[in-house]
Design a protein around this motif. Sequence first.
Motif, PDB file in Angstrom:
ATOM      1  N   GLY A  31      -6.777   3.369  -5.600  1.00  0.00           N
ATOM      2  CA  GLY A  31      -6.410   2.104  -4.982  1.00  0.00           C
ATOM      3  C   GLY A  31      -7.495   1.058  -5.144  1.00  0.00           C
ATOM      4  O   GLY A  31      -8.482   1.257  -5.878  1.00  0.00           O
TER       5      GLY A  31
ATOM      6  N   ILE B 151      -5.846  -1.250  -0.230  1.00  0.00           N
ATOM      7  CA  ILE B 151      -4.502  -1.191  -0.810  1.00  0.00           C
ATOM      8  C   ILE B 151      -4.438   0.071  -1.663  1.00  0.00           C
ATOM      9  O   ILE B 151      -5.037   0.152  -2.731  1.00  0.00           O
ATOM     10  N   TRP B 152      -3.716   1.080  -1.164  1.00  0.00           N
ATOM     11  CA  TRP B 152      -3.628   2.366  -1.850  1.00  0.00           C
ATOM     12  C   TRP B 152      -2.572   2.313  -2.940  1.00  0.00           C
ATOM     13  O   TRP B 152      -1.513   1.711  -2.780  1.00  0.00           O
TER      14      TRP B 152
ATOM     15  N   SER C  96       0.836  -1.186   0.000  1.00  0.00           N
ATOM     16  CA  SER C  96       0.000   0.000   0.000  1.00  0.00           C
ATOM     17  C   SER C  96       0.878   1.245   0.000  1.00  0.00           C
ATOM     18  O   SER C  96       1.853   1.350   0.760  1.00  0.00           O
TER      19      SER C  96
END
Length: 269
Positions: free
Chosen positions: A265, A230-231, A183
């Motif tokens: 994301g 999850i960026w 991330s």
Amino acid sequence: MKRFLLITTVVVVAALLIFAGATTLSAQSRSAQSSAPTWQMTFFPNLDWSGYPVYTQYSSSLNYNWGDNAPGPNMPPAYWSMRATLNAYFYGGSYQFSVLADDEFVFFIDNVDYMNTIDAGLSGKEVIFTVPVSQGYHTVRVDFRQFTGPGYIYTSWAYLKPGDGTPVPPPDRPLPAPLPPESADSVQTQYGDFTPCIEQNLHQAECFHSDGAWNSPNRGSVQMEPQITIWGNCEPADSDVVWTVETTTDPMITKEFRCSKSLAGWFPH
């Protein structure tokens, strides 16, 4: 730095080390694992691995030096814990394990506790121990916790082959799908700067700004999405991807993720 009385008989090689910075360090591993197995590292903002982890990452080795810094987004620089798990192939026989950690750890194989330095006064000292292991895949787990001061952990192991002690490479265990990316700490898209949402663990809609184009997503449609887990910059919007999210089970577990309309994301789909 927390100091305790020694309550466990161990073989200890004293090694006073000074580490600088929070850069991940790759040690020369004596591990009998192949390149395929991957550590899943989950982080908790407390000392007892309780509640839901606030950050997860994946790594080919468990060799990290965080220094005095937080180990990841939404984590404090002190008084935190980490649980790392790995499914690795072992040949039948004895293995010598080595762990150097500050502050404390518990080492498991198939949920059996083989080394525990909690309250043992072994922070910053290399602990070496031998474990008999049957042939096949086994789940290795390391529970680590950090009080204050520099935080680090280095792990390795070697198969004690009769004669020269040379580690034997195991067969690969292929992943059913790629591992998810780490991330990101900062993300910007055409719909705004999402870094504040990452830092404050907010839904992506809180940082969303429409670009005013015809048929572009609006704040309402973004609010209806699950929160990004999850960026990272992604496209196209609403596209799906499959990643391996659990490597310690047999079979391994995969999950489908979708790219947010904000392009900032992915969230589980």
